[in-house]
Design an enzyme around this catalytic site. Structure first.
Site, mmCIF file in Angstrom:
data_model
loop_
_atom_site.group_PDB
_atom_site.id
_atom_site.type_symbol
_atom_site.label_atom_id
_atom_site.label_comp_id
_atom_site.label_asym_id
_atom_site.label_seq_id
_atom_site.Cartn_x
_atom_site.Cartn_y
_atom_site.Cartn_z
ATOM 1 N N ARG A 108 -69.461 -11.963 60.179
ATOM 2 C CA ARG A 108 -70.314 -11.034 60.029
ATOM 3 C C ARG A 108 -71.545 -11.125 60.864
ATOM 4 N NH1 ARG A 108 -71.346 -5.768 59.177
ATOM 5 N NH2 ARG A 108 -73.210 -5.256 57.412
ATOM 6 N N THR A 397 -66.544 1.523 62.673
ATOM 7 C CA THR A 397 -65.508 0.372 62.130
ATOM 8 C C THR A 397 -64.142 0.830 62.515
ATOM 9 O OG1 THR A 397 -67.160 -0.189 60.526
ATOM 10 C CG2 THR A 397 -65.085 -1.169 60.371
ATOM 11 N N THR A 415 -65.893 -4.003 63.372
ATOM 12 C CA THR A 415 -66.952 -3.219 63.540
ATOM 13 C C THR A 415 -68.117 -3.490 64.506
ATOM 14 O OG1 THR A 415 -68.465 -1.647 62.587
ATOM 15 C CG2 THR A 415 -68.659 -4.112 61.664
ATOM 16 N N GLN A 435 -75.887 -3.545 63.739
ATOM 17 C CA GLN A 435 -75.544 -4.308 62.620
ATOM 18 C C GLN A 435 -76.799 -4.381 61.625
ATOM 19 O OE1 GLN A 435 -72.660 -3.945 61.018
ATOM 20 N NE2 GLN A 435 -71.750 -4.938 62.604
ATOM 21 N N ASP A 438 -77.888 -2.143 58.556
ATOM 22 C CA ASP A 438 -77.178 -2.549 57.394
ATOM 23 C C ASP A 438 -78.178 -3.204 56.608
ATOM 24 O OD1 ASP A 438 -74.773 -1.046 57.275
ATOM 25 O OD2 ASP A 438 -73.250 -2.833 57.689
ATOM 26 N N SER A 463 -72.121 -5.795 53.786
ATOM 27 C CA SER A 463 -71.046 -5.036 54.541
ATOM 28 C C SER A 463 -70.238 -4.291 53.418
ATOM 29 C CB SER A 463 -70.412 -5.858 55.227
ATOM 30 O OG SER A 463 -68.930 -5.175 55.505
ATOM 31 N N SER A 464 -69.580 -3.123 53.736
ATOM 32 C CA SER A 464 -68.546 -2.654 52.658
ATOM 33 C C SER A 464 -67.330 -2.966 53.166
ATOM 34 C CB SER A 464 -68.778 -1.050 52.749
ATOM 35 O OG SER A 464 -70.039 -0.657 52.390
ATOM 36 N N GLY A 485 -65.099 3.328 57.741
ATOM 37 C CA GLY A 485 -65.714 4.490 57.202
ATOM 38 C C GLY A 485 -67.183 4.075 56.534
ATOM 39 N N GLY A 486 -67.656 2.975 56.973
ATOM 40 C CA GLY A 486 -69.249 2.946 56.219
ATOM 41 C C GLY A 486 -69.093 2.548 54.842
#
Length: 580
Positions: A108, A397, A415, A435, A438, A463-464, A485-486
């Site tokens: 990340r 992503t 992503t 990023q 987010d 993050s998801s 997809g967020g």
């Protein structure tokens, strides 16, 4: 198999939450199993045929699933730049068939040393609008995917690091065909972004009249080829020298210039983490822990659903979807309130997955079938007081799943955040991420309480991403899944798990099943959903946002009882699932 993990597996296999509410570890050792006789069935499922072929070629050479992941990522950064890239981030979950170990590699992005918790507030203390923040240089975090893949390759690679870049370098030099999705998305973002106005992206993605190159147009990217050649020689070249200077320069341009430094880039370190595993009926579901919210939220959804006989309420029933909706709403509410980077804040992971707590959450679901009037977060054991979430949603992503000839498995979600990242392209032929959008835009509430996802120097934004691997009660591989997809990633991934584990659908049927995303009081349901079920859900009080599209990109690999592989590529994108 350790005694403690044997008990963990038996607890998940022997009881549903309706009858067994004892505490369960929020994180558990990976399932242990011995590798079977080789060569094993292998497969790559990803969002573009060129990326799949690159991964398959590495597997044909005897590469590990991680080796193939390097090749897939390098090609996706070229042919699907709207979704991922080498200046982005990722979570990779790897299962080792020989040792039974499942480990998460966290790549990340990280906020630079200059980041402050008020970075998304203007001079009057109001949050920036999303487009302004998205298009800014300030949105770029320190990229993590290259360093993360290098760490995973050092642990598991079977072919040379440089081999993973051969296919992408050749495509960048010789040319690849612009896909329909790439062309359409480039045209769509042009009016609201700098992609069509700022060089070098304007000349790369558009013709002289400013129209996106049509599908089938052959595009070359010599800058990307040169960048990959340098990375292939030594991954550290991405974080120092000329490539680092290009990143800093592009991020430092107006408006809202970023403050990335050479020290930020050179100091990036990926993290090797323990997988976050939750029992579900006769299975164990493993995904990424915080700063990803995927393992927490997917685990919570599935644990809530474990108290119901989902196999009796299939995808053609109102009850099956009603239960999925309510479990999603409850899990999302907790996820939004409590999850951030656990290296910086106290995230009550054990409490969020506590079986007694989730049984209480499940009890909020109306036994008569009506909708919960309004869903709010609960108070899981160990939960701190936090501010309400103000994090925007970014639906970019991509996800891919790989099984190699040794039986090892990779599930990786990667992503650059929004479409085409922050739309700033370097001279090295790649786009920067956005990023840092987010993070929560309003870091504190009126009482001064900070949200766990507030910005902070060195912090990873929540993050998801939910790269997931499922095992049976004996620790044997069952399936790998995940999606872009967020924040809808969580719902997309959970849908595939219910579809395959409870409803008995094939991998392709699970991927094609209409998407249902229930976060808060509004439920988004994909076009093509059964109109009778839709009508009944509305009659029961659910606020359905009329049948709009949902931008998933699910890629699944599952092991059939006969040892063959069942693969799927999401028809909403352009991918395939193929074997060598």
């Amino acid at each position: 198999m350790t005694p403690s993990f044997r008990l963990f597996l038996l607890a998940g296999a022997a009881c549903s939450l309706a009858a067994c509410n004892g505490d369960t570890p929020a994180s558990a050792p990976a399932p242990e199993t011995a590798s079977g006789p080789g060569p094993e069935q292998a497969m790559v499922a990803a969002a573009h045929p060129d990326a799949v072929e690159a991964g398959l070629e590495i597997l044909r050479r005897g590469g590990d699933a991680v080796d193939a992941a390097v090749a897939v990522q390098a090609v996706l950064g070229l042919v699907e730049p709207q979704s991922s890239g080498i200046a982005g981030g990722a979570f990779l979950v790897r299962y080792d068939a020989a040792t039974g170990e499942t480990v998460v590699y966290d790549g990340r992005e990280i906020a630079p040393a200059s980041a402050r918790d008020d970075m998304w507030l203007d001079d009057q203390g109001a949050p920036f609008g999303f487009i302004e923040a998205w298009q800014s240089g300030q949105s770029t975090g320190v990229p993590g995917v290259i360093a993360m893949l290098a760490m995973a390759h050092e642990d598991h690679g079977r072919v040379d690091w440089a081999d993973g870049f051969d296919a992408a370098i050749a495509l960048a030099q010789e040319g690849f065909e612009v896909s329909p999705r790439l062309s359409a998305l480039a045209q769509r973002v042009a009016p609201i972004s700098s992609l069509a106005r700022r060089e070098p992206s304007r000349s790369y993605f558009y013709d002289e009249e400013g129209n996106a190159w049509p599908a089938g147009h052959v595009l070359t990217n010599p800058g990307y080829a040169a960048t990959l050649a340098a990375v292939a020689a030594d991954w550290r070249n991405f974080y120092t020298g000329e490539i680092a200077a290009q990143i800093i320069e592009a991020a430092g341009e107006e408006p809202l210039p970023g403050r990335l430094t050479e020290a930020d880039l050179a100091g990036y370190e990926p993290v090797r983490r323990e997988a976050l595993c939750s029992p579900y009926r006769v299975y164990v579901i493993c995904s990424a822990p915080p700063p990803s919210s995927g393992g927490v939220a997917v685990g919570a959804i599935m644990t809530i659903l474990e108290g119901f006989d989902m196999s009796a309420h299939g995808p053609d029933t109102v009850e099956g979807w009603r239960l999925f909706i309510e479990a999603s709403r409850l899990a999302y509410a907790d996820r939004d309130q409590y999850v951030g980077d656990a290296d910086f804040v106290d995230v009550p992971v054990a409490g969020l997955l506590d079986r007694d707590y989730l049984a209480a959450r499940r009890a909020l679901i109306d036994p008569e079938g009506g909708a919960i009037a309004a869903v709010s977060h609960g108070t899981p054991p160990g939960a701190p007081e936090t501010a309400a979430d103000t994090t925007p949603d970014n639906p970019g992503t991509t996800h891919f799943s790989i099984r190699d000839t040794f039986g090892n498995v990779v599930s990786m979600t990667t992503t650059v955040e929004a479409g085409f990242g922050n739309n700033r392209m370097t001279e090295g032929g790649f786009l920067l991420n956005n990023q840092l959008t987010d993070f929560a835009f309003a870091p504190r509430d009126e009482a001064g309480r900070q949200h766990p996802n507030a910005p902070e120097a060195g912090k990873r934004p929540r993050s998801s991403m939910s790269p997931t691997i499922v095992f049976d009660k004996n620790g044997a591989f069952v399936m790998a899944t995940g999606s872009p997809g967020g924040n809808s990633i969580i719902a997309y991934t959970a849908k595939t798990l219910v579809a395959m584990l409870d409803w008995g659908l094939s991998a392709q049927e699970a991927a094609e099943l209409p998407n249902v995303v229930a976060r808060g009081d509004q439920i988004n349901i994909e076009r093509g959903f059964d109109p009778e079920i839709l009508q009944e859900l509305r009659a029961r009080g659910f606020q359905i946002e009329g049948e709009r599209g949902e931008n998933s990109g699910i890629h699944i690999i599952a092991l059939r009882p006969d040892g063959s592989l069942d693969g799927a590529a999401d028809p909403r994108r352009e991918g395939v699932a193929r074997q060598p």
